[in-house]
Write an enzyme that holds these catalytic residues in place. Structure first.
Site, PDB file in Angstrom:
ATOM      1  N   GLU A   6     -44.759  -8.857  -7.897  1.00  0.00           N
ATOM      2  CA  GLU A   6     -44.864 -10.238  -8.384  1.00  0.00           C
ATOM      3  C   GLU A   6     -43.799 -10.491  -9.424  1.00  0.00           C
ATOM      4  OE1 GLU A   6     -45.699  -7.761 -10.388  1.00  0.00           O
ATOM      5  OE2 GLU A   6     -47.149  -8.859 -11.626  1.00  0.00           O
TER       6      GLU A   6
ATOM      7  N   ILE B 193     -45.593 -12.495 -12.806  1.00  0.00           N
ATOM      8  CA  ILE B 193     -46.847 -13.244 -12.835  1.00  0.00           C
ATOM      9  C   ILE B 193     -47.870 -12.492 -13.695  1.00  0.00           C
ATOM     10  CG2 ILE B 193     -48.637 -14.324 -11.420  1.00  0.00           C
ATOM     11  CD1 ILE B 193     -46.665 -14.243  -9.084  1.00  0.00           C
TER      12      ILE B 193
HETATM   13  P1  GH3 Z   1     -49.303  -8.200 -15.976  1.00  0.00           P
HETATM   14  O1  GH3 Z   1     -49.754  -9.493 -16.504  1.00  0.00           O
HETATM   15  O2  GH3 Z   1     -49.155  -7.141 -17.021  1.00  0.00           O
HETATM   16  O3  GH3 Z   1     -48.071  -8.311 -15.197  1.00  0.00           O
HETATM   17  O4  GH3 Z   1     -50.432  -7.672 -15.019  1.00  0.00           O
HETATM   18  P2  GH3 Z   1     -50.400  -7.636 -13.460  1.00  0.00           P
HETATM   19  O5  GH3 Z   1     -51.780  -7.446 -12.979  1.00  0.00           O
HETATM   20  O6  GH3 Z   1     -49.691  -8.806 -12.930  1.00  0.00           O
HETATM   21  O7  GH3 Z   1     -49.494  -6.368 -13.169  1.00  0.00           O
HETATM   22  P3  GH3 Z   1     -49.686  -5.091 -12.324  1.00  0.00           P
HETATM   23  O8  GH3 Z   1     -48.319  -4.463 -12.203  1.00  0.00           O
HETATM   24  O9  GH3 Z   1     -50.788  -4.241 -12.880  1.00  0.00           O
HETATM   25  O10 GH3 Z   1     -50.144  -5.580 -10.900  1.00  0.00           O
HETATM   26  C1  GH3 Z   1     -49.292  -6.105  -9.964  1.00  0.00           C
HETATM   27  C2  GH3 Z   1     -50.067  -6.278  -8.702  1.00  0.00           C
HETATM   28  O11 GH3 Z   1     -49.327  -6.978  -7.715  1.00  0.00           O
HETATM   29  C3  GH3 Z   1     -50.460  -4.964  -8.075  1.00  0.00           C
HETATM   30  C4  GH3 Z   1     -50.144  -5.126  -6.601  1.00  0.00           C
HETATM   31  O12 GH3 Z   1     -51.251  -4.821  -5.778  1.00  0.00           O
HETATM   32  C5  GH3 Z   1     -49.859  -6.575  -6.460  1.00  0.00           C
HETATM   33  N1  GH3 Z   1     -48.868  -6.850  -5.419  1.00  0.00           N
HETATM   34  C6  GH3 Z   1     -47.646  -6.309  -5.280  1.00  0.00           C
HETATM   35  N2  GH3 Z   1     -47.036  -6.831  -4.189  1.00  0.00           N
HETATM   36  C7  GH3 Z   1     -47.898  -7.711  -3.644  1.00  0.00           C
HETATM   37  C8  GH3 Z   1     -47.849  -8.561  -2.492  1.00  0.00           C
HETATM   38  O13 GH3 Z   1     -46.863  -8.635  -1.750  1.00  0.00           O
HETATM   39  N3  GH3 Z   1     -48.935  -9.329  -2.229  1.00  0.00           N
HETATM   40  C9  GH3 Z   1     -50.039  -9.308  -3.025  1.00  0.00           C
HETATM   41  N4  GH3 Z   1     -51.062 -10.098  -2.719  1.00  0.00           N
HETATM   42  N5  GH3 Z   1     -50.112  -8.493  -4.093  1.00  0.00           N
HETATM   43  C10 GH3 Z   1     -49.077  -7.708  -4.420  1.00  0.00           C
HETATM   44 MG    MG Z   2     -47.693  -9.081 -13.390  1.00  0.00          MG
HETATM   45 MG    MG Z   3     -45.169  -6.542 -12.393  1.00  0.00          MG
END
Ligand code: GH3
Ligand code: MG
Ligand code: MG
Length: 374
Positions: free
Chosen positions: A297, A255
């Site tokens: 995600e 995502i």
């Molecule tokens: P990009 O477009 O480059 O993918 O940017 P991004 O913000 O999607 O990527 P990044 O890896 O920086 O952030 C992923 C975020 O997803 C960080 C983390 O807090 C969040 N996340 C991970 N697992 C979960 C979850 O189960 N629930 C929620 N609400 N957030 C989550």
């Molecule tokens: Mg992402």
């Molecule tokens: Mg990611």
């Protein structure tokens, strides 16, 4: 309330399974009771041959052959029927009818053999009827009521008849067999309770195991496979496709700007987006595809027997479906896709996923909300 309903449903399911288990055991044990009761009658007829009118013995054995044949036909029908149709609703009544018929013929015949007042014959007949009662305990152990009814039909007529005879020996024999029968009936309660408990515990354990193993393989948030379960199945599919030279492709999606969604709308809104995207993915897959949430995600779909062009088209369709997704509060959700296909250099499914991950990285670098092919 919800938990209570769930427990009621589970208990009802287990009760139904236990009833089916008991039916299965009944039929499996029936070969011995069906053949045993006929052989016992043959032997008794042979032992009484010189003492009783031949016609009566032959008439009795003839009737018993008929009821035994009926029971053999019933057993054959049961074991040749598809397993899902072997339900108590379908078979219990039929079994009861053939059991009552053959036990009545046995008991009625035994009573008829008592008629000429010869003590040795009466002792022999009673001995056989008692033997039949003992074997009923083990043959119908799954159904206490069947044990009791068959003991009643086989043993009671001659025991009661003896009780009303003039000689003290005869009365004593009748009383002794009645006392014996009452002990046996008492013992069957313990046996059938233990049986029922063993079946129930087995089913409860199976149920608990299936829930635990489902939980260990499922991502709680989206209901898709978790990372471990995805790779477990993906490895098998990879080997299968490699062995059979079938095309195999993989889609990875991540995502876009999900951290921003979390930061702007809150973690719960982020979770809701994950659930909705999980549902969109679920709708798009075929039975032979494997999909899972690899973490955060990031999701993956392994497409069996699918060339890369088809995989790319499916990634595009999925990307557009996600971009159209109406989410509460959150606007403009998109995802980027990396697509790769199995090739000769790949050693395992991890290398295939690695190729897709590199393509996904390119899709992100080129501006997101697009599909890149390895
Ligand atoms: P990009 O477009 O480059 O993918 O940017 P991004 O913000 O999607 O990527 P990044 O890896 O920086 O952030 C992923 C975020 O997803 C960080 C983390 O807090 C969040 N996340 C991970 N697992 C979960 C979850 O189960 N629930 C929620 N609400 N957030 C989550
Ligand atoms: Mg992402
Ligand atoms: Mg990611």
């Amino acid at each position: 309330m919800h938990l209570l309903e769930f427990q009621h449903e589970r208990d009802a399911l287990i009760r139904a399974q236990v009833r089916t288990d008991r039916l299965q055991l009944l039929f499996r044990q029936s070969f011995f009771s069906v053949l045993g009761s006929f052989l016992a009658a043959l032997m008794l007829g042979w032992l009484c041959w010189g003492r009783i009118e031949h016609e009566a013995i032959l008439y009795w054995l003839g009737l018993l052959s008929l009821s035994t044949s009926l029971r053999v036909v019933l057993l054959a029908m049961y074991f040749r029927s598809p397993p899902e149709t072997r339900t108590p609703q379908r078979w219990e009544l039929k079994y009861w009818l053939t059991l009552v018929l053959s036990a009545s013929i046995w008991g009625g015949g035994a009573l008829a053999l008592m008629q000429p007042n010869v003590l040795l014959t009466q002792t022999l007949v009673l001995l056989f009827a008692v033997g039949m009662s003992v074997s009923a305990v083990s043959c119908y152990s799954a159904y206490r009521s069947m044990t009791i009814v068959s003991i009643g039909l086989v043993l009671l007529p001659c025991s009661l008849w003896l009780l009303f005879q003039p000689a003290p020996t005869q009365i004593g024999m009748g009383a002794a067999s009645l006392v014996f029968a009452s002990f046996v009936v008492g013992a069957t309660r313990k046996l059938s309770d233990a049986m029922e408990k063993a079946f129930r515990l087995t089913r409860e354990m199976e149920y608990a195991h299936s829930i635990a193993s489902h939980a260990a393989q499922t991502d709680e948030l989206t209901g898709l496979k978790n990372r471990r379960a995805f790779f477990q199945q993906a490895e098998q599919t990879y080997e299968h496709c490699k062995r059979n030279r079938l095309p195999l492709s993989v889609l990875m999606l991540d995502i876009d700007h999900f951290k921003y969604i979390n930061d702007s709308y809150g973690h719960q809104a982020g979770d809701q987006v994950l659930r909705q995207i999980g549902a969109v993915i679920c709708e798009s897959i075929r039975d032979i595809d494997i999909c899972g949430r690899l973490g955060g995600e990031e999701f993956a779909l392994l497409l069996t027997n699918t060339p890369i062009e088809v995989a790319q088209a499916r990634a595009e369709a999925l990307r557009q479906a996600i971009a159209r997704l109406p989410c509460e509060h959150v606007e403009g959700i998109t995802a980027s896709f990396g697509v790769a296909a199995m090739n000769a250099i790949d050693q395992d499914v991890h290398m295939l996923l690695n190729d897709a991950d590199k393509a996904l990285f390119r899709a992100k670098a080129q501006g997101r909300n697009q599909t890149a092919v390895a």
